[in-house]
Write a protein that holds these residues in place. Structure first.
Motif, PDB file in Angstrom:
ATOM      1  N   GLU A 180       0.880  -1.300  -0.019  1.00 27.94           N
ATOM      2  CA  GLU A 180       0.016  -0.157  -0.031  1.00 27.94           C
ATOM      3  C   GLU A 180       0.750   1.502   0.111  1.00 27.94           C
ATOM      4  N   ASN A 181       2.156   0.980   0.558  1.00 20.74           N
ATOM      5  CA  ASN A 181       2.872   2.471   0.713  1.00 20.74           C
ATOM      6  C   ASN A 181       4.146   2.626   0.171  1.00 20.74           C
ATOM      7  N   TYR A 182       4.588   1.457  -0.714  1.00 18.23           N
ATOM      8  CA  TYR A 182       5.976   1.371  -1.204  1.00 18.23           C
ATOM      9  C   TYR A 182       6.394   2.604  -2.100  1.00 18.23           C
ATOM     10  N   LEU A 183       5.537   3.485  -2.715  1.00 20.30           N
ATOM     11  CA  LEU A 183       5.930   4.615  -3.381  1.00 20.30           C
ATOM     12  C   LEU A 183       6.271   5.841  -2.611  1.00 20.30           C
ATOM     13  N   HIS A 184       5.785   5.896  -1.348  1.00 19.01           N
ATOM     14  CA  HIS A 184       6.271   6.778  -0.340  1.00 19.01           C
ATOM     15  C   HIS A 184       7.070   6.491   0.864  1.00 19.01           C
ATOM     16  N   MET A 185       6.873   5.277   1.286  1.00 18.87           N
ATOM     17  CA  MET A 185       7.671   4.798   2.277  1.00 18.87           C
ATOM     18  C   MET A 185       8.783   3.746   1.929  1.00 18.87           C
ATOM     19  N   LYS A 186      10.158   4.150   2.068  1.00 20.85           N
ATOM     20  CA  LYS A 186      11.145   3.477   1.426  1.00 20.85           C
ATOM     21  C   LYS A 186      12.227   3.011   2.251  1.00 20.85           C
ATOM     22  N   THR A 187      11.779   3.026   3.589  1.00 20.95           N
ATOM     23  CA  THR A 187      12.827   2.723   4.772  1.00 20.95           C
ATOM     24  C   THR A 187      12.253   1.650   5.485  1.00 20.95           C
ATOM     25  N   GLY A 211      14.317 -15.107   4.479  1.00 25.69           N
ATOM     26  CA  GLY A 211      15.545 -15.592   4.509  1.00 25.69           C
ATOM     27  C   GLY A 211      16.468 -14.214   4.380  1.00 25.69           C
ATOM     28  N   GLY A 212      15.618 -13.075   4.088  1.00 28.47           N
ATOM     29  CA  GLY A 212      16.110 -11.700   3.901  1.00 28.47           C
ATOM     30  C   GLY A 212      15.832 -10.762   4.913  1.00 28.47           C
ATOM     31  N   ASN A 213      16.073  -9.488   4.694  1.00 29.08           N
ATOM     32  CA  ASN A 213      15.789  -8.560   5.600  1.00 29.08           C
ATOM     33  C   ASN A 213      14.499  -7.506   5.002  1.00 29.08           C
ATOM     34  N   ALA A 214      14.376  -6.638   6.006  1.00 30.37           N
ATOM     35  CA  ALA A 214      13.120  -5.536   5.538  1.00 30.37           C
ATOM     36  C   ALA A 214      13.412  -4.795   4.427  1.00 30.37           C
ATOM     37  N   ILE A 215      14.440  -4.364   4.247  1.00 29.12           N
ATOM     38  CA  ILE A 215      14.661  -3.447   3.359  1.00 29.12           C
ATOM     39  C   ILE A 215      14.835  -4.100   1.861  1.00 29.12           C
ATOM     40  N   ALA A 238      13.011   8.715 -17.124  1.00 29.77           N
ATOM     41  CA  ALA A 238      12.954   9.892 -16.256  1.00 29.77           C
ATOM     42  C   ALA A 238      11.402   9.880 -15.777  1.00 29.77           C
ATOM     43  N   GLU A 239      10.366   9.786 -16.792  1.00 30.24           N
ATOM     44  CA  GLU A 239       9.182   9.812 -16.291  1.00 30.24           C
ATOM     45  C   GLU A 239       8.927   8.516 -15.349  1.00 30.24           C
ATOM     46  N   ILE A 240       9.742   7.381 -15.412  1.00 31.62           N
ATOM     47  CA  ILE A 240       9.310   6.231 -14.510  1.00 31.62           C
ATOM     48  C   ILE A 240       9.915   6.467 -13.380  1.00 31.62           C
ATOM     49  N   ALA A 241      10.985   7.408 -13.080  1.00 36.89           N
ATOM     50  CA  ALA A 241      11.595   7.491 -11.940  1.00 36.89           C
ATOM     51  C   ALA A 241      10.505   8.637 -11.046  1.00 36.89           C
ATOM     52  N   TYR A 242       9.940   9.401 -11.719  1.00 40.08           N
ATOM     53  CA  TYR A 242       9.135  10.343 -11.248  1.00 40.08           C
ATOM     54  C   TYR A 242       7.920   9.647 -10.635  1.00 40.08           C
ATOM     55  N   GLN A 243       7.372   8.884 -11.522  1.00 46.57           N
ATOM     56  CA  GLN A 243       6.400   7.753 -11.129  1.00 46.57           C
ATOM     57  C   GLN A 243       6.659   7.103  -9.672  1.00 46.57           C
ATOM     58  N   LEU A 244       7.713   6.729  -9.563  1.00 50.93           N
ATOM     59  CA  LEU A 244       8.265   5.928  -8.513  1.00 50.93           C
ATOM     60  C   LEU A 244       8.779   6.742  -7.225  1.00 50.93           C
ATOM     61  N   ASN A 245       8.537   8.262  -7.544  1.00 58.69           N
ATOM     62  CA  ASN A 245       8.765   8.842  -6.361  1.00 58.69           C
ATOM     63  C   ASN A 245      10.459   9.025  -6.089  1.00 58.69           C
ATOM     64  N   PHE A 246      11.331   8.633  -7.283  1.00 56.46           N
ATOM     65  CA  PHE A 246      12.564   9.146  -6.934  1.00 56.46           C
ATOM     66  C   PHE A 246      13.009  10.538  -7.137  1.00 56.46           C
ATOM     67  N   SER A 247      14.147  10.853  -6.345  1.00 55.01           N
ATOM     68  CA  SER A 247      14.294  12.245  -6.505  1.00 55.01           C
ATOM     69  C   SER A 247      14.769  12.866  -7.845  1.00 55.01           C
ATOM     70  N   ASP A 248      15.494  11.967  -8.792  1.00 55.81           N
ATOM     71  CA  ASP A 248      15.742  12.124  -9.856  1.00 55.81           C
ATOM     72  C   ASP A 248      15.964  10.909 -10.735  1.00 55.81           C
ATOM     73  N   ALA A 249      16.098  10.875 -11.940  1.00 54.08           N
ATOM     74  CA  ALA A 249      16.683   9.618 -12.750  1.00 54.08           C
ATOM     75  C   ALA A 249      17.732   9.011 -12.309  1.00 54.08           C
TER      76      ALA A 249
END
Length: 271
Positions: A180-187, A211-215, A238-249
């Motif tokens: 539900e929140n992966y686009l804006h909660m990334k930690t 077998g892995g961790n939360a991140i 660049a548009e995909i980066a924007y849609q996924l809420n990355f600060s830049d490409a």
């Protein structure tokens, strides 16, 4: 070369007012376009058919008797070479409100599983489920069928080792929050805070379940959506980066390469 932008289609096959639906596979072999089903889970049980089922960026060969599980929002498409037979069960999470453990067990299901050819009981259960749905059985009865179907499915051979129910419940809660929140909660810290548990506890849950961790769980969900957009749209990076809420490409490119060893452009070129 990046083509014209197109949007991944979304289909809703559950009629208004329903929380679950059971149907038979359509007897057609026309390829479907990549699409996602928003707001509900999907279980598919095939007794006949051949071809490929693509989920995200993975293409699974259809070799019945077998089944597939699609989580909320997963992108998929079919390319049958032989007419399929089987059952499709679509359900919103509220259909399992009386069976919270079954809902938690969904996160222990694999995307694909083999049905035992010598034991047709699971397909027979799907048939009874289908007939009761067609005869307008009560939601209580249909939910009970769904609960049984899920439990029989997770008990198939080659599933993951059993996980303590309490751990499974907490991990399911974490996965739902990520979905539900992966686009804006990334930690991991943000999710631990939302769950009112420590980072150490959250990582222990993930270690036991995967077998892995939360991140890694968080990045996996982001990577799935990244691949969906690269594979099924013509959006520029660049548009995909924007849609996924990355600060830049450039940050998106670094993330993608760290997870796949390829840049987004290189990944797209290999499709």
């Amino acid at each position: 070369m990046e083509g014209e932008a197109k949007i991944i289609g979304s289909k809703n096959k559950i009629e208004k007012g329903l929380v679950l639906k059971v149907s038979k596979m359509k007897p057609v072999i026309k390829p479907t376009k990549p699409h996602r089903h928003e707001g509900y889970h999907e279980l598919i049980y095939l007794s006949k058919g051949a071809g490929y089922h693509t989920v995200g960026d993975l293409a699974y060969e259809v070799q019945p008797p077998m089944g597939f599980y699609l989580n909320l929002g997963q992108v998929h498409c079919w390319d049958f070479s032989k007419i399929p037979e089987g059952y499709v069960v679509l359900f919103k999470e509220e259909a399992l409100s009386s069976y919270p453990r079954a809902l938690a067990h969904l996160y222990n299901l694999q995307e694909t599983f083999t049905l035992p050819g010598v034991d047709p009981s699971l397909l027979q259960l799907a048939e009874v489920f289908y007939l009761d749905f067609k005869n307008n059985a009560s939601l209580d009865l249909l939910s009970a069928h769904l609960n049984t179907l899920i439990y029989k499915t997770i008990q198939l051979p080659l599933q993951q080792a059993a996980i303590h129910p309490n751990v499974l419940d907490e991990f399911a809660r974490f996965k739902k929050l990520v979905q539900e929140n992966y686009l804006h909660m990334k930690t991991a810290e943000a999710y631990a805070k939302a769950m009112h548990i420590s980072i150490r506890k959250l990582n222990q849950l993930c270690q036991t379940a995967t077998g892995g961790n939360a991140i890694e769980v968080i990045r996996e969900r982001m990577l799935i959506e990244s691949k969906n957009l690269l594979s099924h749209t013509g959006y520029p990076v660049a548009e995909i980066a924007y849609q996924l809420n990355f600060s830049d490409a450039s940050n998106f490119i670094k993330f993608f390469k760290s997870q796949t060893t390829l840049t987004p452009t290189e990944y797209r070129a290999k499709l």
